[in-house]
Design a protein around this motif. Structure first.
Motif, PDB file in Angstrom:
ATOM      1  N   LYS A 227     -12.337   6.194   5.529  1.00 24.95           N
ATOM      2  CA  LYS A 227     -11.797   4.859   5.261  1.00 24.95           C
ATOM      3  C   LYS A 227     -12.780   4.075   4.392  1.00 24.95           C
ATOM      4  O   LYS A 227     -13.992   4.172   4.579  1.00 24.95           O
TER       5      LYS A 227
ATOM      6  N   THR B 154      -1.888   2.238   6.899  1.00 25.98           N
ATOM      7  CA  THR B 154      -1.191   1.637   5.760  1.00 25.98           C
ATOM      8  C   THR B 154      -0.887   0.168   6.014  1.00 25.98           C
ATOM      9  O   THR B 154      -0.976  -0.673   5.104  1.00 25.98           O
TER      10      THR B 154
ATOM     11  N   VAL C 102      -3.699  -2.390   5.010  1.00 23.20           N
ATOM     12  CA  VAL C 102      -4.150  -2.534   3.617  1.00 23.20           C
ATOM     13  C   VAL C 102      -3.333  -3.623   2.925  1.00 23.20           C
ATOM     14  O   VAL C 102      -2.112  -3.629   2.999  1.00 23.20           O
TER      15      VAL C 102
ATOM     16  N   ARG D 275      -9.234  -0.962   2.182  1.00 23.49           N
ATOM     17  CA  ARG D 275      -8.647  -0.926   0.846  1.00 23.49           C
ATOM     18  C   ARG D 275      -8.213   0.475   0.420  1.00 23.49           C
ATOM     19  O   ARG D 275      -7.444   0.611  -0.534  1.00 23.49           O
ATOM     20  N   ALA D 276      -8.734   1.513   1.063  1.00 19.18           N
ATOM     21  CA  ALA D 276      -8.381   2.885   0.686  1.00 19.18           C
ATOM     22  C   ALA D 276      -8.657   3.803   1.865  1.00 19.18           C
ATOM     23  O   ALA D 276      -9.462   3.477   2.747  1.00 19.18           O
TER      24      ALA D 276
ATOM     25  N   ALA E 110       0.860  -1.186   0.000  1.00 19.35           N
ATOM     26  CA  ALA E 110       0.000   0.000   0.000  1.00 19.35           C
ATOM     27  C   ALA E 110       0.895   1.234   0.000  1.00 19.35           C
ATOM     28  O   ALA E 110       1.810   1.335   0.818  1.00 19.35           O
TER      29      ALA E 110
ATOM     30  N   TRP F  13     -17.565   3.561   2.328  1.00 17.06           N
ATOM     31  CA  TRP F  13     -16.781   4.641   2.928  1.00 17.06           C
ATOM     32  C   TRP F  13     -17.386   5.063   4.263  1.00 17.06           C
ATOM     33  O   TRP F  13     -18.592   5.266   4.373  1.00 17.06           O
TER      34      TRP F  13
ATOM     35  N   PRO G 112       0.458   5.195   0.083  1.00 12.47           N
ATOM     36  CA  PRO G 112      -0.291   6.453   0.135  1.00 12.47           C
ATOM     37  C   PRO G 112       0.452   7.578  -0.578  1.00 12.47           C
ATOM     38  O   PRO G 112       1.684   7.606  -0.621  1.00 12.47           O
TER      39      PRO G 112
ATOM     40  N   LEU H  10      -4.726   7.269  -0.110  1.00 10.26           N
ATOM     41  CA  LEU H  10      -4.472   5.946  -0.664  1.00 10.26           C
ATOM     42  C   LEU H  10      -5.631   5.670  -1.607  1.00 10.26           C
ATOM     43  O   LEU H  10      -6.742   5.381  -1.163  1.00 10.26           O
ATOM     44  N   PRO H  11      -5.413   5.806  -2.935  1.00 14.90           N
ATOM     45  CA  PRO H  11      -6.528   5.694  -3.882  1.00 14.90           C
ATOM     46  C   PRO H  11      -7.197   4.328  -3.829  1.00 14.90           C
ATOM     47  O   PRO H  11      -6.558   3.300  -3.586  1.00 14.90           O
ATOM     48  N   ALA H  12      -8.504   4.328  -4.070  1.00 14.44           N
ATOM     49  CA  ALA H  12      -9.278   3.095  -4.066  1.00 14.44           C
ATOM     50  C   ALA H  12      -8.922   2.244  -5.282  1.00 14.44           C
ATOM     51  O   ALA H  12      -8.715   2.777  -6.373  1.00 14.44           O
TER      52      ALA H  12
END
Length: 390
Positions: free
Chosen positions: A354, A380, A383, A363-364, A317, A342, A319, A332-334
């Motif tokens: 989140k 982080t 993920v 996941r993001a 992961a 979300w 970010p 942290l892009p999906a």
């Protein structure tokens, strides 16, 4: 044995050379650069004004110094016009002189080029885009020549917002135009994008969303920017920051498979033997990630592979920290094509949002403000990897 040849002297090319030299000090390396091959960190361009850095202070070393540091030949102001994958040769043009070079391995570190809108009223030269130190020198000259310091930026993506923050912080009046509904709308959910936008607006940045530019007319002092919503904006300078498109033409001409970028396997091998790709031009596991952390992962893995230690790329992961001090942001892009839920927590200075998948796995995430930013490391770790090593 023929040399390893790296085409491109950006962060990808130099990082790979540096990582390879840690493992192998002797193998012959040649780098081909279309410009002067100055070594610099491209992300510093979008906050150099606030950092009070003149363009001459951004470069860390020139080509001559990099040749000495990395025990590598660098051919500057040289353009690769063709790749003969079967013969393991490239054709280069340098000062009207043509030359063919043999390679044992060829690395495509071709980068990406700015996406440009078709504009009416002015030539593209009148609307600079900043994608290199050479571009930035031109941009700074234009900034210093501007009269009232009103600047229009086309594009409210990551680069557009970073330049907007940098320019506004240094006394310019900035207006940002985008066809999307929100700033950074592709990187995070709309309610977080709205909060991010509001913080930039509080710093004085103006936004025009869900509209585009119809025409730009040059005037005695600056430009008139006419929008499709009927509004007109006066500007001393217009900057294009629409986005980037991977440079794939050289690879396509060599019959290398390309999609959005130059397609590779997890070893960063292209569809042609002994040709590899990394950096902003590469697409691996359906991902095009024009950021520093993926580039570093690619360079470390590929350096080992080139040193006969076959190593697959590993994407943990990663970010992305957006350089907008007026609205501190980490994203942290999906992942694409994943159903997400979300959840958002509000703080006095921002929010934490989140995204979890149907299994409850994080996941993001988006961290807006200093309070939320403190959770970056802990989140982080939760993920899963984007691309695990094979």
């Amino acid at each position: 044995m023929h040399p390893i040849i790296i085409i491109g002297s950006g962060m990808a090319g130099y990082t790979l050379a540096r990582e390879f030299r840690k493992l192998n000090p002797d193998q012959e390396l040649i780098m081909i650069s279309a410009d002067d091959a100055a070594n610099y960190a491209k992300p510093t361009l979008s906050n150099a004004l606030a950092a009070n850095k003149h363009p001459d202070q951004i470069a860390l070393a020139d080509a001559e110094k990099m040749q000495q540091q990395l025990n590598m030949q660098i051919k500057t102001h040289s353009v690769v016009t063709a790749v003969d994958a079967e013969a393991h040769q490239i054709q280069i043009e340098t000062n009207d002189q043509s030359e063919r070079l043999h390679y044992s391995k060829l690395i495509l570190a071709l980068g990406a080029s700015p996406i440009r809108l078709a504009l009416s009223g002015v030539s593209q030269d009148e609307v600079p885009a900043v994608n290199s130190l050479v571009d930035y020198r031109v941009f700074r000259q234009r900034i210093e020549q501007s009269q009232n310091k009103n600047i229009v930026i086309l594009g409210a993506g990551l680069i557009g917002c970073e330049f907007a923050n940098d320019l506004q912080h240094t006394g310019h009046q900035v207006t940002v135009i985008d066809l999307a509904a929100h700033a950074l709308g592709r990187l995070m959910p709309s309610h977080v994008a709205q909060a991010f936008q509001e913080k930039l607006e509080q710093a004085g940045i103006r936004f025009h969303f869900e509209t585009t530019v119809n025409q730009i007319d040059k005037q005695d002092h600056g430009y008139k920017v006419s929008l499709s919503n009927g509004q007109n904006i006066e500007a001393d300078l217009v900057l294009s920051a629409i986005g980037l498109k991977p440079n794939t033409q050289l690879a396509e001409n060599a019959q290398i498979h390309c999609n959005r970028g130059i397609v590779t396997n997890p070893m960063l091998e292209t569809s042609q033997a002994d040709i590899y790709a990394l950096g902003d031009c590469v697409e691996v596991a359906d991902l095009v990630l024009p950021y520093v952390m993926p580039l570093m992962q690619q360079a470390r893995a590929l350096a080992k592979t080139l040193n006969n230690q076959a190593t697959a790329i590993h994407y943990p992961a990663m970010p992305v920290a957006v350089k907008t001090p007026a609205a501190p942001l980490t994203v942290l892009p999906a992942p694409l094509n994943v159903e997400l839920d979300w959840q958002t927590e509000q703080f006095d200075d921002g929010m934490l949002s989140k995204a979890t998948d149907t299994h409850g796995t994080l996941r993001a995430f988006v961290l807006l403000g200093a309070t939320a930013a403190k959770q970056r490391l802990a989140l982080t770790k939760l993920v899963p990897d984007l691309v695990p090593a094979l």
